[in-house]
Design a protein around this motif. Structure first.
Motif, PDB file in Angstrom:
ATOM      1  N   LEU A  98      66.700 -36.701 118.551  1.00 19.77           N
ATOM      2  CA  LEU A  98      66.305 -37.503 119.708  1.00 19.77           C
ATOM      3  C   LEU A  98      66.409 -36.701 120.996  1.00 19.77           C
ATOM      4  N   GLU A  99      67.438 -35.883 121.132  1.00 14.96           N
ATOM      5  CA  GLU A  99      67.576 -35.064 122.339  1.00 14.96           C
ATOM      6  C   GLU A  99      66.504 -33.980 122.396  1.00 14.96           C
ATOM      7  N   CYS A 100      66.122 -33.453 121.228  1.00 18.51           N
ATOM      8  CA  CYS A 100      65.008 -32.494 121.215  1.00 18.51           C
ATOM      9  C   CYS A 100      63.713 -33.165 121.661  1.00 18.51           C
ATOM     10  N   GLU A 101      63.501 -34.416 121.230  1.00 19.24           N
ATOM     11  CA  GLU A 101      62.288 -35.136 121.605  1.00 19.24           C
ATOM     12  C   GLU A 101      62.275 -35.471 123.092  1.00 19.24           C
ATOM     13  N   ASP A 102      63.435 -35.806 123.650  1.00 19.56           N
ATOM     14  CA  ASP A 102      63.520 -36.180 125.062  1.00 19.56           C
ATOM     15  C   ASP A 102      63.567 -34.975 125.988  1.00 19.56           C
ATOM     16  N   GLY A 103      63.713 -33.764 125.433  1.00 22.78           N
ATOM     17  CA  GLY A 103      63.764 -32.573 126.270  1.00 22.78           C
ATOM     18  C   GLY A 103      65.104 -32.329 126.921  1.00 22.78           C
TER      19      GLY A 103
ATOM     20  N   ALA B 245      60.752 -37.579 116.550  1.00 21.40           N
ATOM     21  CA  ALA B 245      62.043 -37.452 115.863  1.00 21.40           C
ATOM     22  C   ALA B 245      62.098 -38.334 114.627  1.00 21.40           C
ATOM     23  N   ALA B 246      61.466 -39.498 114.691  1.00 18.23           N
ATOM     24  CA  ALA B 246      61.475 -40.395 113.537  1.00 18.23           C
ATOM     25  C   ALA B 246      60.734 -39.774 112.356  1.00 18.23           C
ATOM     26  N   GLU B 247      59.636 -39.062 112.609  1.00 14.90           N
ATOM     27  CA  GLU B 247      58.890 -38.431 111.524  1.00 14.90           C
ATOM     28  C   GLU B 247      59.722 -37.366 110.822  1.00 14.90           C
ATOM     29  N   ILE B 248      60.413 -36.535 111.596  1.00 13.06           N
ATOM     30  CA  ILE B 248      61.242 -35.496 110.984  1.00 13.06           C
ATOM     31  C   ILE B 248      62.422 -36.109 110.244  1.00 13.06           C
TER      32      ILE B 248
END
Length: 668
Positions: free
Chosen positions: A587-592, A553-556
């Protein structure tokens, strides 16, 4: 005397008038008496003069000397040679490769290069593939006339150097050799050290002769005389001599350690080793090379993959277009048609038109977004083609008769090279063992899990787990056909069972698929991609192999730059609030937590599911929407537009719904 017809006066008595051409003396009358009063003198009038001028004008117009012969085009003879890189990283002409070339004096550098390469290839079938460069005798590239800014022409160059055409020589050289100039270590300035050794044996003194050098003498250590058992004299068992040569290969100094057991002679000549002369290089005395030669220049660690790919992308002609008509329901079929079209060129820009599932044409000009989406879908589809086998993260090539007939291996290699250099994603699914074999590294680390055939995998597991010599031999005999096909059927000790399995795996993954791998390499060579991978394996080879690093998420968040309104305005306050929603959504996309993944979000905004090695151009940005509750994206400009909402829950719900239901972008 006058002419009675036209009145012209004559001083003599001609028979005919030079003006009108009529006879003057017809009846013998005296013509010089002048015209009588009864005779009328006819004088030229204006009408006769105009007729005369008209007649002369017609004669001039109809006059012809015949057809003009076409000017013969003159050709001249020059000499064309071949330069290769030699010792010390210096370009040198190759002997026996100079030929004559007939060409025009006004030829340019590019045309002369094409003619020279064609002539050289006609007479040298072993000439390597290009690309080639045109060089002057001093090794500089032919672009302008030396010392000027005038573009090169043969006539101008000949006039500048003051030689005849027959004495002009121009060289061609491979581009890879030209780029290596100066990379190899140059040892020409160092004094060569020659070490001469003779085998241990006894010398017959009758075969030796005293030798005195002309210029310098070699000091000899005198030892006490010693008589052998037969009453004769013997020499020491080893002769060691080190000779230092200066730059002109003269004897600069000589240090000799010579143990001689003799009372008859004080000095002896040493038996020199044969002199080896390299025919392709300068004549240098070589007896035994020094072992401490400097190693080749190591690969620079500061170079980036994006820089290398940017240099390769310079070969793309943005004024030419190769068109692809793609249906998202069958990406492979449209890609094969496009790559096999006779007008296709990997050096042309890719122009993609998508059709939806109903078959209608999706309108829109391709300025980058559709191309990136097409290449992303193509790499995902290529991973599952039947030409590959093995685990999903470590795919290796496998021989397929149908794919061989359709030349699919070459097509797959070209697709990968085109995707990387045209700004698309890298494959990231090839086996590391396959990539090492392609770039020429001998390392091999495959395991039995890489074999998808259940029977072969079971047999190899049993061999690895054999606990005794007897059981190991029984397993090898039971699977003798399998091991015999691989050429590794032999009696094996228990401590060698892992070596046997490794030999079989190397045959199974690499050796038996040699034809397929070679054709795959031919496709990778498009746009000089394979040569760059072999030159920079530490930088480009990881692009082909699986990487466990996932998108974060940090990269995007760092990748997309918000385009805010005027600072302090009411709209700016709403936009900064939505940017906070955007960060939490990533962040929610990264955490699933939600059903969307970060690659889905990136695909929606840019047409890419992963960051490409060439970088994303133009830089992705974030805009804001007042008139829509759902997100919008323009993949050509890499712009993601977020809805200005006041609640995070509504923002997350609308973002998830909008991205999932976006037409195309690989989401069905």
């Amino acid at each position: 005397m006058y002419c009675k017809h036209c009145g012209k006066e004559f001083k003599e008595k001609p028979n005919f008038c030079s003006e009108c051409g009529k006879r003057l003396q017809e009846d013998g009358s005296d013509a010089h008496a002048g015209p009588s009063k009864s005779q009328t003198i006819q004088t030229p009038t204006l009408g006769t003069f105009l007729e005369y001028r008209k007649r002369k004008a017609e004669e001039r117009q109809n006059f012809s000397c015949g057809k003009m012969k076409s000017k013969k085009i003159c050709k001249v003879q020059i000499n064309i040679g071949l330069m290769t890189i030699g010792k010390g990283g210096v370009l040198k002409p190759k002997r026996g490769k100079t030929i004559s070339l007939s060409t025009h004096p006004d030829i340019t550098a590019l045309d002369l290069l094409n003619e020279a390469v064609r002539k050289m290839r006609d007479f040298n079938k072993d000439l390597d593939e290009g690309p080639f460069l045109l060089l002057y005798p001093d090794g500089s590239e032919v672009i302008n006339i030396p010392g000027t800014q005038r573009p090169f022409t043969l006539k101008a160059y000949k006039e500048e150097i003051g030689k005849t055409y027959q004495r002009v020589i121009i060289f061609i050289c491979q581009k890879k050799d030209f780029e290596k100039v100066g990379e190899l270590p140059d040892t020409s300035d160092s004094d060569p050290e020659i070490v001469i050794k003779t085998t241990s044996r006894e010398f017959d003194l009758a075969d030796t002769l005293p030798f005195e050098p002309h210029h310098k003498s070699s000091p000899v250590h005198k030892e006490p005389d010693k008589v052998n058992g037969d009453g004769g004299l013997s020499l020491s068992t080893e002769v060691h001599q080190t000779i230092h040569l200066d730059e002109e290969h003269n004897y600069a100094s000589t240090s000799t350690c010579l143990d001689v057991e003799s009372s008859c002679y004080r000095t002896y000549t040493n038996l020199f080793a044969p002199i080896v002369i390299d025919d392709d290089e300068d004549e240098v005395l070589v007896v035994e090379e020094k072992k401490d030669m400097p190693s080749e220049k190591s690969e620079p660690t500061t170079v980036q993959a994006s820089e290398i790919i940017a240099n390769l992308a310079l070969a793309i002609d943005h004024n030419k277009v190769s068109r692809f008509n793609i249906s998202r329901s069958d990406v492979w079929d449209g890609a094969v048609r496009g790559f096999r079209r006779s007008s296709y060129s990997e050096k042309s820009e890719i122009f993609v038109k998508f059709t939806d599932d109903a078959g209608s044409l999706e309108e829109g000009l391709d300025t980058g977004g559709p191309r990136r989406e097409f290449l992303t879908l193509l790499m995902d589809h290529l991973r599952n083609r039947p030409i590959f086998d093995g685990p999903r993260e470590r795919r290796y090539l496998v021989y397929n008769p149908t794919a061989v007939r359709e030349d699919e291996y070459y097509l797959a290699g070209k697709m990968i090279a085109v995707s990387v250099i045209h700004g698309g994603p890298a494959p990231h699914f090839l086996s590391k063992d396959l990539v090492n074999h392609i770039i020429g590294k001998p390392s091999f680390s495959a395991t039995v899990e890489d074999v998808k055939d259940e029977n072969i995998g079971r047999a190899l597991h049993q061999v690895q787990e054999a606990d005794s010599q007897e059981s190991l031999q029984n397993l090898i005999l039971q699977n003798s056909t399998m091991f015999q096909t691989a050429g590794c059927f032999r009696p094996v000790k228990a401590c060698e069972k892992h070596t046997l399995v490794e030999e079989y795996l190397k045959w199974y993954i690499i050796d038996r698929n040699h034809i397929a791998i070679q054709r795959f390499k031919d496709g990778l060579a498009s746009l000089e991609f394979l040569a760059s991978v072999q030159k920079h394996p530490g930088v480009l080879a990881p692009l082909l192999c699986y990487s466990a690093k996932a998108l974060t998420a940090a990269e995007i968040e760092r990748l997309f730059i918000p385009d805010f309104s005027t600072r302090g305005s009411n709209r700016w306050q709403r936009e900064t609030k939505v940017i906070g929603f955007w960060a939490d959504f990533l962040l929610e996309c990264e955490d699933g937590v939600i059903s969307l993944s970060l690659p889905d979000v990136l695909m929606f905004a840019t047409g890419l599911s992963a960051l490409p090695p060439a970088g994303i151009t133009p830089r992705p940005s974030i805009g804001f929407l007042n008139d829509s509750p759902f997100p919008m994206a323009t993949t050509c400009s890499n712009t993601l537009k977020l809805p200005l909402l006041d609640s995070y829950s509504v923002f997350r719900k609308n973002m998830e719904f909008g991205i999932k239901n976006a037409p195309g972008f690989g989401c069905f």
